[in-house]
Write an enzyme that holds these catalytic residues in place. Structure first.
Site, short mmCIF file in Angstrom:
data_model
loop_
_atom_site.label_atom_id
_atom_site.label_comp_id
_atom_site.label_asym_id
_atom_site.label_seq_id
_atom_site.Cartn_x
_atom_site.Cartn_y
_atom_site.Cartn_z
N ARG A 298 0.83 -1.21 0.00
CA ARG A 298 0.00 0.00 0.00
C ARG A 298 0.86 1.26 0.00
NH1 ARG A 298 -5.33 -0.81 2.22
NH2 ARG A 298 -6.16 -2.68 1.19
N ASP B 224 -15.47 11.63 9.87
CA ASP B 224 -14.48 10.64 9.48
C ASP B 224 -13.12 11.15 9.90
OD1 ASP B 224 -14.58 8.07 7.46
OD2 ASP B 224 -12.62 9.05 7.39
#
Length: 291
Positions: free
Chosen positions: A54, A159
């Protein structure tokens, strides 16, 4: 330590992309410890290859020599934006409108059964790109217009990722993200793009204006918001270990009004018994009314 990124490398000068073989256990341990201490993201040694893959493209794009350099960047307090980028890379924000539809069916039945036009406060606690919050806003808009609820309702969507919140505020999505939205509802609440925007839809202002977005870390004390009638805490607990998960549920449950409902992802298990939440259907729990 600060790395000078004011002159990003040109494409032809990019160094080779690092691999998991270049990722020392020590550096992996420091990165995962940082993620756990800061945002509660739990990753054990089995995730080393995932973390390496990633982060590797980002490391290459920045022209860094490897994972050690990237760790130094994450530890630099002046590079908060890069830390946020790493969080985004290490978490999965895939979502879509009306995900787990039985939750929205329960919500609709619950609100209709109340026979009340009293104010409603809802919280999408891990809102990602806003699909969940706007799905809820569509439903409540319809219930308001049919007279099932009053006009005084609000949705807070939070978030940890600033990047996804910026995207959510725009309210623009690939049409596939609304694959579970009926054609009638899609026409009622969205505008279809054409020309360069073909294949995309925008949520109408009437719906977008009812959702307020803000950044919030669920692994820190929650203050200044609530109480809420309904809270969605879905598809985020999978990133936490058992201890952090319990703490987050307790923090969130404290913001729910007695009689209110907490929705969790059905694949994320049950709310622990000590939370006092009573199961309704898979992934839905009610906060009891004290007698």
């Amino acid at each position: 330590m600060s790395l000078d990124l004011s002159h990003p490398p040109v494409l032809g000068a990019l160094p080779p992309q690092p691999t998991v073989d270049d990722f020392s256990d020590r550096t992996f341990g420091r990165i995962t410890a940082l993620m756990y201490e800061t945002v509660g993201l739990s990753m054990n040694e089995t995730k080393k290859s995932l973390v390496a893959s990633r982060l590797a493209p980002r490391i290459q794009r920045l022209g860094l020599r490897g994972y050690d350099d990237y760790l130094a960047l994450l530890l630099d307090e002046h590079e908060a934006a890069e830390f946020q980028m790493a969080v985004d890379l290490l978490t999965t924000n895939e979502t879509y409108f009306f995900r787990e539809p039985h939750h929205f069916e329960l919500l609709e039945k619950e609100l209709i059964a109340r026979h009340s036009r009293a104010p409603l406060a809802l919280w999408s606690a891990a809102s990602s790109f806003g699909d969940e919050a706007y799905s809820t806003a569509m439903l409540l808009t319809e219930l308001q217009k049919s007279g099932q609820i009053g006009p005084d309702w609000s949705i807070l969507a939070t978030d940890i990722s600033h990047r996804v919140l910026l995207s959510a505020k725009e309210g623009v999505y690939p049409v596939d993200r609304l694959r579970h939205v009926s054609p009638e509802r899609l026409k009622r609440h969205c505008l279809r793009g054409d020309g360069p925007a073909e294949g995309q839809v925008m949520v109408k202002e009437e719906v977008r204006s009812r959702v307020r977005f803000g950044q919030l870390n669920l692994c820190r004390p929650i203050t200044g918001i609530g109480p809420f009638d309904i809270v969605f805490l879905r598809n985020v607990l999978i990133y936490f270990d058992a201890e952090t998960k319990r703490a987050v549920i307790d923090r969130v449950a404290a913001t729910i009004k007695p009689g209110g409902i907490l929705f969790m992802g059905t694949a994320e298990g049950r709310a622990h018994a000590e939370s006092g939440l009573e199961p309704l259907v898979p992934g839905a729990f009610r906060k009891p009314v004290k007698r």
